[in-house]
Design an enzyme around this catalytic site. Structure first.
Site, PDB file in Angstrom:
ATOM      1  N   ASP A  29      -4.445 -13.627   6.042  1.00 17.03           N
ATOM      2  CA  ASP A  29      -4.671 -14.923   6.506  1.00 17.03           C
ATOM      3  C   ASP A  29      -4.773 -14.406   8.029  1.00 17.03           C
ATOM      4  O   ASP A  29      -3.869 -14.116   8.494  1.00 17.03           O
ATOM      5  CB  ASP A  29      -3.981 -16.119   6.235  1.00 17.03           C
ATOM      6  N   HIS A  46     -12.349 -10.202  11.044  1.00 20.36           N
ATOM      7  CA  HIS A  46     -12.460  -9.272   9.584  1.00 20.36           C
ATOM      8  C   HIS A  46     -12.179  -7.897   9.963  1.00 20.36           C
ATOM      9  O   HIS A  46     -11.706  -7.293   8.859  1.00 20.36           O
ATOM     10  CB  HIS A  46     -13.604  -9.771   8.965  1.00 20.36           C
ATOM     11  N   LEU A 140       0.472   4.876  -5.977  1.00 20.22           N
ATOM     12  CA  LEU A 140       0.384   3.403  -5.696  1.00 20.22           C
ATOM     13  C   LEU A 140      -0.843   2.818  -6.269  1.00 20.22           C
ATOM     14  O   LEU A 140      -2.000   3.362  -6.155  1.00 20.22           O
ATOM     15  CB  LEU A 140       0.488   3.016  -4.103  1.00 20.22           C
TER      16      LEU A 140
END
Ligand code: FPP
Length: 247
Positions: A29, A46, A140
């Site tokens: 955020d 962004h 991962l």
């Protein structure tokens, strides 16, 4: 056993390898505020947010974290102006095209949660390609939450269960619901990190976060770096997890 520190965090307390979280969830955020504070368009935030993700994935992989789930686009994000949505979808396609080869080389498998069938077709095609390319990687799992909302996920899971094979009058159980969620087969997150100082869950992994430890970072996501990631992990390692028992 202490884990070797990353260069960006040489001053930090060493991490204990056997007490690292298996699954970390992140709410990335603050991209918009980061840009606005600099007089820039939100979409630049962004773009910087995508750049910030890469070193965190790298560090999580290096540390041996099994799953990293990142909230990239929520079911509520469709309420944003279409120009911002288009940029976010474009960034996703760019990210997958440019990063998938390196992620693959590092042993990262790309997965998604959320109703991705509603994403633009270019995004769906890129995701299908990236998932296929990385499908045999085992170090991962980078789990991208896209058109994801936990309420939507739970409803889809319940409906899938109803549509599936089970006995007449058989009650839905915790384990059956878990197996019908988008996260089926993954361990629940041990640690939730949210950047930008906001204390909210925002419809993220409501079922799976039942016993997660929470770390709120004051940093806006584009400023979130491996040193801050280590601070979250150090803080996690001070927690006494009791899962409702006495520990
Ligand atoms: C929240 O910041 C962030 C989002 C809604 C999108 C998160 C997306 C990225 C970091 C980039 C996309 C990811 C990939 C994998 C390509 P905000 O816009 O709500 O910030 P604000 O609260 O300051 O307005």
């Amino acid at each position: 056993m202490p884990v070797q520190q990353s260069e960006s965090n040489q001053q930090g307390v060493p991490l204990v390898a056997h007490r690292l979280p298996r699954h970390i969830a992140i709410i990335m955020d603050g991209n918009g505020r980061w840009a606005q504070q600099r007089g820039l368009d939100r979409t630049i935030g962004h773009r910087e947010g995508v750049k910030a993700l890469k070193p965190i994935v790298k560090e999580a992989t290096r540390l041996g974290i099994e799953v990293l789930t990142v909230y990239a686009f929520s079911t509520e994000n469709w309420r944003r102006p279409s120009s911002e949505i288009d940029v976010l979808m474009g960034l996703l396609v760019e990210f997958l095209a440019s990063e998938t080869p390196e992620l693959k080389a590092e042993g990262v498998r790309i997965r998604t949660i959320g109703d991705t069938a509603r994403l633009p077709s270019a995004a769906q095609q890129s995701l299908a390609w990236a998932k296929q390319e990385t499908s045999s990687q085992k170090r991962l799992i980078l789990n991208l939450a896209l058109n994801y909302g936990a309420r939507d996920e739970i409803l889809r899971a319940v409906n899938r269960w109803h549509a599936g094979a089970h006995g007449e009058g058989e009650p839905l159980t915790e384990s059956a619901l878990s197996q019908h969620l988008d996260t089926a087969g993954l361990p629940d997150p041990d640690l939730l990190i949210r950047s930008s100082g906001e204390f909210r869950i925002s419809n993220f992994l409501l079922w799976q976060l039942a016993y997660a430890e929470i770390y709120i970072s004051e940093k806006l996501w584009p400023d979130f770096d491996p040193a801050e990631f280590h601070r979250a992990l150090q803080d996690y390692q001070t927690r006494h997890r009791r899962f409702g028992g006495l520990g």
